[in-house]
Design an enzyme around this catalytic site. Structure first.
Site, PDB file in Angstrom:
ATOM      1  N   TYR A   1      -5.934   4.386  -1.600  1.00  0.00           N
ATOM      2  CA  TYR A   1      -7.206   4.548  -0.926  1.00  0.00           C
ATOM      3  C   TYR A   1      -7.510   3.915   0.454  1.00  0.00           C
ATOM      4  O   TYR A   1      -8.436   4.267   1.098  1.00  0.00           O
ATOM      5  CB  TYR A   1      -8.008   3.435  -1.767  1.00  0.00           C
ATOM      6  CG  TYR A   1      -7.794   1.846  -1.435  1.00  0.00           C
ATOM      7  CD1 TYR A   1      -8.653   1.309  -0.559  1.00  0.00           C
ATOM      8  CD2 TYR A   1      -6.513   1.323  -1.998  1.00  0.00           C
ATOM      9  CE1 TYR A   1      -8.490  -0.190  -0.147  1.00  0.00           C
ATOM     10  CE2 TYR A   1      -6.328  -0.093  -1.400  1.00  0.00           C
ATOM     11  CZ  TYR A   1      -7.134  -0.560  -0.457  1.00  0.00           C
ATOM     12  OH  TYR A   1      -6.857  -1.889  -0.133  1.00  0.00           O
TER      13      TYR A   1
ATOM     14  N   GLU B   1     -28.378   3.244  11.481  1.00  0.00           N
ATOM     15  CA  GLU B   1     -27.368   4.387  12.208  1.00  0.00           C
ATOM     16  C   GLU B   1     -28.311   5.163  12.947  1.00  0.00           C
ATOM     17  O   GLU B   1     -29.190   5.850  12.382  1.00  0.00           O
ATOM     18  CB  GLU B   1     -26.657   5.144  10.937  1.00  0.00           C
ATOM     19  CG  GLU B   1     -25.273   5.684  11.529  1.00  0.00           C
ATOM     20  CD  GLU B   1     -24.061   4.594  11.956  1.00  0.00           C
ATOM     21  OE1 GLU B   1     -24.031   4.429  12.922  1.00  0.00           O
ATOM     22  OE2 GLU B   1     -23.688   3.734  10.883  1.00  0.00           O
TER      23      GLU B   1
ATOM     24  N   HIS C   1     -12.808  -0.961   1.873  1.00  0.00           N
ATOM     25  CA  HIS C   1     -12.169  -2.118   2.233  1.00  0.00           C
ATOM     26  C   HIS C   1     -13.162  -3.316   1.540  1.00  0.00           C
ATOM     27  O   HIS C   1     -14.255  -3.183   1.829  1.00  0.00           O
ATOM     28  CB  HIS C   1     -11.873  -2.294   3.617  1.00  0.00           C
ATOM     29  CG  HIS C   1     -11.013  -3.453   4.051  1.00  0.00           C
ATOM     30  ND1 HIS C   1     -10.090  -3.978   3.195  1.00  0.00           N
ATOM     31  CD2 HIS C   1     -11.362  -4.543   4.910  1.00  0.00           C
ATOM     32  CE1 HIS C   1      -9.747  -5.155   3.704  1.00  0.00           C
ATOM     33  NE2 HIS C   1     -10.388  -5.612   4.752  1.00  0.00           N
TER      34      HIS C   1
ATOM     35  N   TRP D   1       1.008  -1.232   0.015  1.00  0.00           N
ATOM     36  CA  TRP D   1      -0.059  -0.126  -0.014  1.00  0.00           C
ATOM     37  C   TRP D   1       1.054   1.347   0.158  1.00  0.00           C
ATOM     38  O   TRP D   1       0.433   2.342   0.432  1.00  0.00           O
ATOM     39  CB  TRP D   1      -0.969   0.091   1.176  1.00  0.00           C
ATOM     40  CG  TRP D   1      -1.933  -1.020   1.179  1.00  0.00           C
ATOM     41  CD1 TRP D   1      -3.498  -0.723   0.638  1.00  0.00           C
ATOM     42  CD2 TRP D   1      -2.188  -2.416   1.507  1.00  0.00           C
ATOM     43  NE1 TRP D   1      -4.059  -1.795   0.830  1.00  0.00           N
ATOM     44  CE2 TRP D   1      -3.321  -2.915   1.183  1.00  0.00           C
ATOM     45  CE3 TRP D   1      -1.008  -3.255   1.720  1.00  0.00           C
ATOM     46  CZ2 TRP D   1      -3.635  -4.189   1.475  1.00  0.00           C
ATOM     47  CZ3 TRP D   1      -1.316  -4.451   2.047  1.00  0.00           C
ATOM     48  CH2 TRP D   1      -2.704  -5.015   1.690  1.00  0.00           C
TER      49      TRP D   1
ATOM     50  N   ASP E   1     -11.640 -12.676   5.290  1.00  0.00           N
ATOM     51  CA  ASP E   1     -10.790 -11.742   4.980  1.00  0.00           C
ATOM     52  C   ASP E   1      -9.366 -11.874   4.649  1.00  0.00           C
ATOM     53  O   ASP E   1      -8.773 -12.428   5.808  1.00  0.00           O
ATOM     54  CB  ASP E   1     -10.851 -10.302   5.912  1.00  0.00           C
ATOM     55  CG  ASP E   1     -10.422  -9.186   5.341  1.00  0.00           C
ATOM     56  OD1 ASP E   1     -10.009  -9.194   4.142  1.00  0.00           O
ATOM     57  OD2 ASP E   1     -10.580  -8.085   5.865  1.00  0.00           O
TER      58      ASP E   1
ATOM     59  N   SER F   1     -12.967   2.339  18.383  1.00  0.00           N
ATOM     60  CA  SER F   1     -12.661   3.702  18.325  1.00  0.00           C
ATOM     61  C   SER F   1     -11.449   3.859  17.248  1.00  0.00           C
ATOM     62  O   SER F   1     -10.462   3.118  17.463  1.00  0.00           O
ATOM     63  CB  SER F   1     -12.663   4.846  19.244  1.00  0.00           C
ATOM     64  OG  SER F   1     -11.578   4.756  20.045  1.00  0.00           O
TER      65      SER F   1
ATOM     66  N   ASP G   1      -4.383   2.979  14.007  1.00  0.00           N
ATOM     67  CA  ASP G   1      -5.722   3.122  13.542  1.00  0.00           C
ATOM     68  C   ASP G   1      -5.740   4.055  12.168  1.00  0.00           C
ATOM     69  O   ASP G   1      -5.034   4.786  12.098  1.00  0.00           O
ATOM     70  CB  ASP G   1      -6.473   3.838  14.581  1.00  0.00           C
ATOM     71  CG  ASP G   1      -6.907   3.091  15.683  1.00  0.00           C
ATOM     72  OD1 ASP G   1      -6.243   1.743  15.762  1.00  0.00           O
ATOM     73  OD2 ASP G   1      -7.514   3.373  16.741  1.00  0.00           O
TER      74      ASP G   1
ATOM     75  N   ASP H   1      -9.142  -0.902  13.287  1.00  0.00           N
ATOM     76  CA  ASP H   1      -9.050  -0.614  14.817  1.00  0.00           C
ATOM     77  C   ASP H   1      -7.938  -1.679  15.391  1.00  0.00           C
ATOM     78  O   ASP H   1      -8.377  -2.684  15.428  1.00  0.00           O
ATOM     79  CB  ASP H   1     -10.621  -0.872  15.449  1.00  0.00           C
ATOM     80  CG  ASP H   1     -10.371  -0.635  17.069  1.00  0.00           C
ATOM     81  OD1 ASP H   1      -9.362   0.226  17.642  1.00  0.00           O
ATOM     82  OD2 ASP H   1     -11.353  -1.332  17.687  1.00  0.00           O
TER      83      ASP H   1
ATOM     84  N   THR I   1     -19.989   9.264  15.326  1.00  0.00           N
ATOM     85  CA  THR I   1     -20.319   7.775  15.687  1.00  0.00           C
ATOM     86  C   THR I   1     -21.150   7.416  14.263  1.00  0.00           C
ATOM     87  O   THR I   1     -21.559   6.146  14.451  1.00  0.00           O
ATOM     88  CB  THR I   1     -21.455   7.736  16.564  1.00  0.00           C
ATOM     89  OG1 THR I   1     -22.596   8.581  16.583  1.00  0.00           O
ATOM     90  CG2 THR I   1     -20.945   8.415  17.908  1.00  0.00           C
TER      91      THR I   1
ATOM     92  N   ASP J   1      -6.378  -1.486  18.403  1.00  0.00           N
ATOM     93  CA  ASP J   1      -6.303  -1.763  19.658  1.00  0.00           C
ATOM     94  C   ASP J   1      -7.735  -2.022  20.391  1.00  0.00           C
ATOM     95  O   ASP J   1      -7.785  -2.157  21.689  1.00  0.00           O
ATOM     96  CB  ASP J   1      -5.765  -0.499  20.591  1.00  0.00           C
ATOM     97  CG  ASP J   1      -6.462   0.640  20.021  1.00  0.00           C
ATOM     98  OD1 ASP J   1      -7.400   0.708  19.334  1.00  0.00           O
ATOM     99  OD2 ASP J   1      -5.962   1.889  20.257  1.00  0.00           O
TER     100      ASP J   1
ATOM    101  N   ASN K   1     -10.890  -1.004  20.896  1.00  0.00           N
ATOM    102  CA  ASN K   1     -11.324  -0.298  21.651  1.00  0.00           C
ATOM    103  C   ASN K   1     -12.607   0.449  20.922  1.00  0.00           C
ATOM    104  O   ASN K   1     -13.334   1.427  21.483  1.00  0.00           O
ATOM    105  CB  ASN K   1     -10.487   0.959  22.212  1.00  0.00           C
ATOM    106  CG  ASN K   1     -10.002   1.838  21.100  1.00  0.00           C
ATOM    107  OD1 ASN K   1     -10.285   1.573  20.042  1.00  0.00           O
ATOM    108  ND2 ASN K   1      -9.157   2.920  21.489  1.00  0.00           N
TER     109      ASN K   1
ATOM    110  N   CYS L   1      -6.647  -4.685  -1.208  1.00  0.00           N
ATOM    111  CA  CYS L   1      -7.680  -5.590  -0.709  1.00  0.00           C
ATOM    112  C   CYS L   1      -8.752  -6.291  -1.580  1.00  0.00           C
ATOM    113  O   CYS L   1      -9.039  -7.529  -1.518  1.00  0.00           O
ATOM    114  CB  CYS L   1      -8.729  -4.753   0.616  1.00  0.00           C
ATOM    115  SG  CYS L   1      -9.463  -3.314  -0.468  1.00  0.00           S
TER     116      CYS L   1
ATOM    117  N   GLU M   1     -28.947   0.141  17.324  1.00  0.00           N
ATOM    118  CA  GLU M   1     -27.565   0.419  16.913  1.00  0.00           C
ATOM    119  C   GLU M   1     -26.521   0.573  17.973  1.00  0.00           C
ATOM    120  O   GLU M   1     -25.534   0.000  18.417  1.00  0.00           O
ATOM    121  CB  GLU M   1     -27.523   1.220  15.839  1.00  0.00           C
ATOM    122  CG  GLU M   1     -25.978   1.331  15.412  1.00  0.00           C
ATOM    123  CD  GLU M   1     -25.555   2.564  15.466  1.00  0.00           C
ATOM    124  OE1 GLU M   1     -24.353   2.664  15.040  1.00  0.00           O
ATOM    125  OE2 GLU M   1     -25.912   3.536  15.970  1.00  0.00           O
TER     126      GLU M   1
END
Length: 732
Positions: free
Chosen positions: A565, A483, A371, A277, A394, A348, A365, A342, A455, A344, A346, A313, A488
């Site tokens: 990308y 959403e 993807h 990449w 994947d 986020s 991150d 992500d 979010t 770790d 978490n 990908c 959700e």
């Protein structure tokens, strides 16, 4: 030939003695076998008719371009054996089917079963259909949960106290999505045709505000591909460590899917594709240049199983799709826009900017523009029947799982319900479609300040090709509740609570704090004006709006970078700073111009430019405005000049116009299409003067009737990858 039967080989010429010794040595090897027919014991095997055409039609394997007998598990196939003379009364036939280097009955990689008048459906069996003139017509049945792969069939003839063992031959056993008892069973005929039998497809790429598509040649039935797919399994770490156990576990699509997700990337195991990449693809091929999986898999085999360079990908996903469909597992390619990475756990992802509006590569991150992964269809006895159906796999190497770059299978239904503590790799995939995006800004004094949390932006327009057409089918609601709905957020809290039992409180309080944070007094957005084409100026307008009844002074720091990308920054191509005064509730427009000369050298095949504006009102939090712009390539046109018929050469024409005010050189056209031409076609195209039009003719030779997909990739020094595809209707 075990038992008491021996042959006297004395007094024979060297030529005659070879088969005789062969029989005595029990060496039923490939070079001895043809000789057995010539000599044969009194009750030897004269010939074998595998009834390949009728078996392959009955087993839905007639599209494979192969001489092998290819059958599906749990379904009988027929074979005719001609003996030198009929079986004597009291004579018995016993068959042995075995697979892998260490076949064993306890591991179910070997089965010994007699010829009988009836078969049980749960195990291997052989049934005598007819016995006429020394010809035995036999029906052989495998269990619906047999390991898939290449099998050897042997036969033992027991007669008048002596036994002789003969090699009947080999066949390939695949998964059976047509059979209800098989774990990959798919009941819907149209879906089965699409997800098992379709050998070309569409992959969606681009960004949320500009979804594009490329064609992909899966080519699972092309000559040699099935053997290469079996080699993928035989090159896995699991097979190398413990071949007997690995082959025994090939009865299970969960196991095979996970192994393939590791083997299609090369990170641990000399798998098929090396990822890159960086934006620099020296020593390999730009990932955007591939038209399909066939060339990749053949190159991997040709090189002695060395990783093919390079993939991104959709290349990993297209290749994994070929292998899954080839082995009989229904599968499809999925694109997730604004896909979170992500690292770790978490839920986020953190993105960083400096005070001048420059995005910073910090932390691992990231949010990818898109993807691409796969879904495969099978049951999940480990999770329960509610979680049968589509499973995420994947093959793109992103994070290690159990020490290896592999990912899945993860039940799509379980992802929707937030069951992140289940097998396999649920937290990572859940975050890809659900993570919150946190923006951080470095102050001029070096301090790091949280700017905003979003979010809603991750996991948009999750897409796959529709059944039976090239249109886009949106499957977002299969992955998550709407959403912003209460369900959700409940699922998000549940997932966070499972990952970090103490974190769910902090997430709730964080969202409360976000509401208490001061609302910004201005808003901003980038609007596109004019065309977005490579070679032309990029024109945007930054719209700034004062949301208050006070006058506001705004300092705006803007940058534009070419990117890959997945968000990798390539080069800054433009920057600007302005200060604007906004009257109460006023909206103003600030034009942004990026010339071709500024971005030309740094634009990658992705054609993406990221524009960012950090807007600062004194003593207020900054407002970050970002937009990724995708530029269109010039059009590449394909047209068929004759009616397409099977085994009749067809002329095709490619048209391309150089839109630039400078010449383009090093032009190459690559063409492929399963059922339309064998392998791929590479054509060197002469250099083109400014604004010159090129017309290239070439010939294809259709081998199968129906609607086929012709794919082309045109590359030159100024345009690394221009795509075209054309549906060709081939008559019988």
């Amino acid at each position: 030939m075990a038992g008491s039967m021996t042959w006297d080989c004395s007094g024979l010429s060297q030529q005659q003695a070879a088969p005789c010794q062969c029989l005595n040595a029990l060496a039923i090897s490939a070079w001895c076998w043809p000789l057995l027919v010539a000599v044969g014991p009194t009750e030897g095997l004269q010939s074998v008719n595998w009834q390949t055409a009728s078996n392959r039609q009955a087993h839905h394997t007639d599209r494979f371009n192969s001489q092998d007998l290819i059958v599906r598990r749990g379904q009988p196939f027929h074979v005719s054996l001609t003996l030198y003379r009929g079986l004597s009364s009291g004579g018995r036939l016993t068959f042995t089917a075995s697979t892998g280097p260490y076949p064993s009955e306890s591991a179910k990689t070997k089965a010994v079963f007699p010829l009988s008048n009836g078969t049980s459906s749960s195990d291997w069996g052989a049934q005598l259909v007819s016995n006429r003139d020394n010809v035995l017509n036999i029906s052989i049945l495998s269990p619906a949960n047999a390991p898939i792969g290449r099998y050897t069939l042997d036969m033992q003839i027991s007669s008048q106290g002596s036994d002789s063992t003969l090699k009947v031959g080999t066949f390939i056993l695949l998964f059976n999505p047509w059979l209800q008892a098989d774990g990959v069973f798919m009941s819907n005929h149209a879906e089965r045709e699409e997800y098992v039998q379709e050998d070309a497809g569409i992959i969606f790429v681009g960004s949320t505000n500009r979804i594009g598509m490329i064609g992909w040649n899966y080519g699972q039935f092309e000559e040699g591909i099935l053997n290469i797919c079996l080699s993928v399994l035989d090159n896995s770490l699991n097979f190398r460590r413990d071949p007997a156990t690995d082959v025994a576990r090939r009865n299970d699509p969960i196991y095979i899917g996970r192994v393939l997700s590791a083997m299609v990337n090369s990170n641990d195991d000399n798998g098929v594709l090396a990822g890159n990449w960086s934006g620099s693809y020296t020593g390999g091929r730009d990932p955007r240049n591939w038209n399909g999986s066939v060339e990749i898999l053949k190159e991997w085999q040709r090189s002695g199983f060395r990783p093919v360079r390079y993939g991104q990908c959709w290349v990993f996903a297209g290749t994994l799709n070929t292998v899954l469909r080839c082995l009989g597992i229904p599968s499809r390619v999925i694109t997730n826009f604004n896909s979170a990475h992500d690292t770790d756990r978490n839920l986020s992802v953190d993105v960083y900017y400096d005070p001048l509006g420059r995005p910073i590569d910090k932390g691992s991150d990231s949010v990818w523009n898109f993807h691409v992964w796969n879904e495969a269809w099978f049951v999940r006895p480990d999770l329960g029947p509610s979680y049968n159906g589509w499973q995420v796999l994947d093959a793109t190497p992103q994070e290690r799982s159990q020490g290896v770059f592999q990912c899945g299978p993860a039940s799509v239904i379980a992802i929707r319900e937030g069951n992140v503590d289940w097998d396999f790799d649920m937290p990572f995939i859940f975050a890809e479609v659900n993570a919150d995006r946190i923006t951080w800004i470095y102050e001029s004094n070096g301090a790091l300040k949280k700017n905003s949390s979003d979010t809603h932006s991750v996991g948009k327009y999750i897409s796959t090709k529709a059944v039976g057409s090239n249109s886009r089918m949106d499957v977002t609601e299969k992955y998550k509740y709407p959403e912003g709905s209460s369900q959700e957020r409940q699922v998000f809290e549940k997932a966070l609570g499972k990952l970090k039992p103490r974190a769910s409180f902090s997430a709730t309080s964080a969202s409360r704090l976000a509401r208490e944070e001061r609302e910004p007094s201005i808003s901003g957005r980038f609007k596109i004006t004019g065309v977005l084409e490579v070679g032309k100026e990029v024109n945007l307008i930054l719209m700034l709006k004062n949301l208050t009844s006070d006058t506001k002074t705004v300092t705006v720091n803007m940058t534009a970078w070419t990117i890959v990308y997945n968000g990798t920054l390539v080069h800054e191509v433009w920057k600007d700073s302005v200060t604007k005064s906004l009257n109460p509730e006023e909206e103003i427009e600030h034009p942004v111009k990026i010339t071709y000369a500024q971005y030309e050298k740094y634009l990658k095949a992705d054609n993406m430019i990221r524009t960012t504006a950090v807007c600062q009102v004194t003593d207020e939090p900054e407002v970050v405005v970002e937009r990724d712009v995708i530029l269109d390539n010039p059009t590449l046109t394909l047209e068929v000049l004759d009616e397409a018929r099977v085994q009749k050469p067809v002329n095709v024409q490619m048209l391309f116009s150089n839109p630039l005010d400078e010449p383009v050189k090093d032009c190459v056209l690559m063409v492929e299409g399963s059922g339309l031409l064998l392998g791929s076609l590479k054509i060197d195209v002469p250099a083109l003067r400014p604004k010159e039009r090129s017309r290239v003719r070439f010939e294809i030779l259709p081998t199968r009737s129906g609607t086929k997909q012709l794919l082309a990739n045109f590359s030159c020094n100024k345009f690394p990858a221009i795509k075209a595809m054309l549906s060709v209707d081939v008559a019988e």
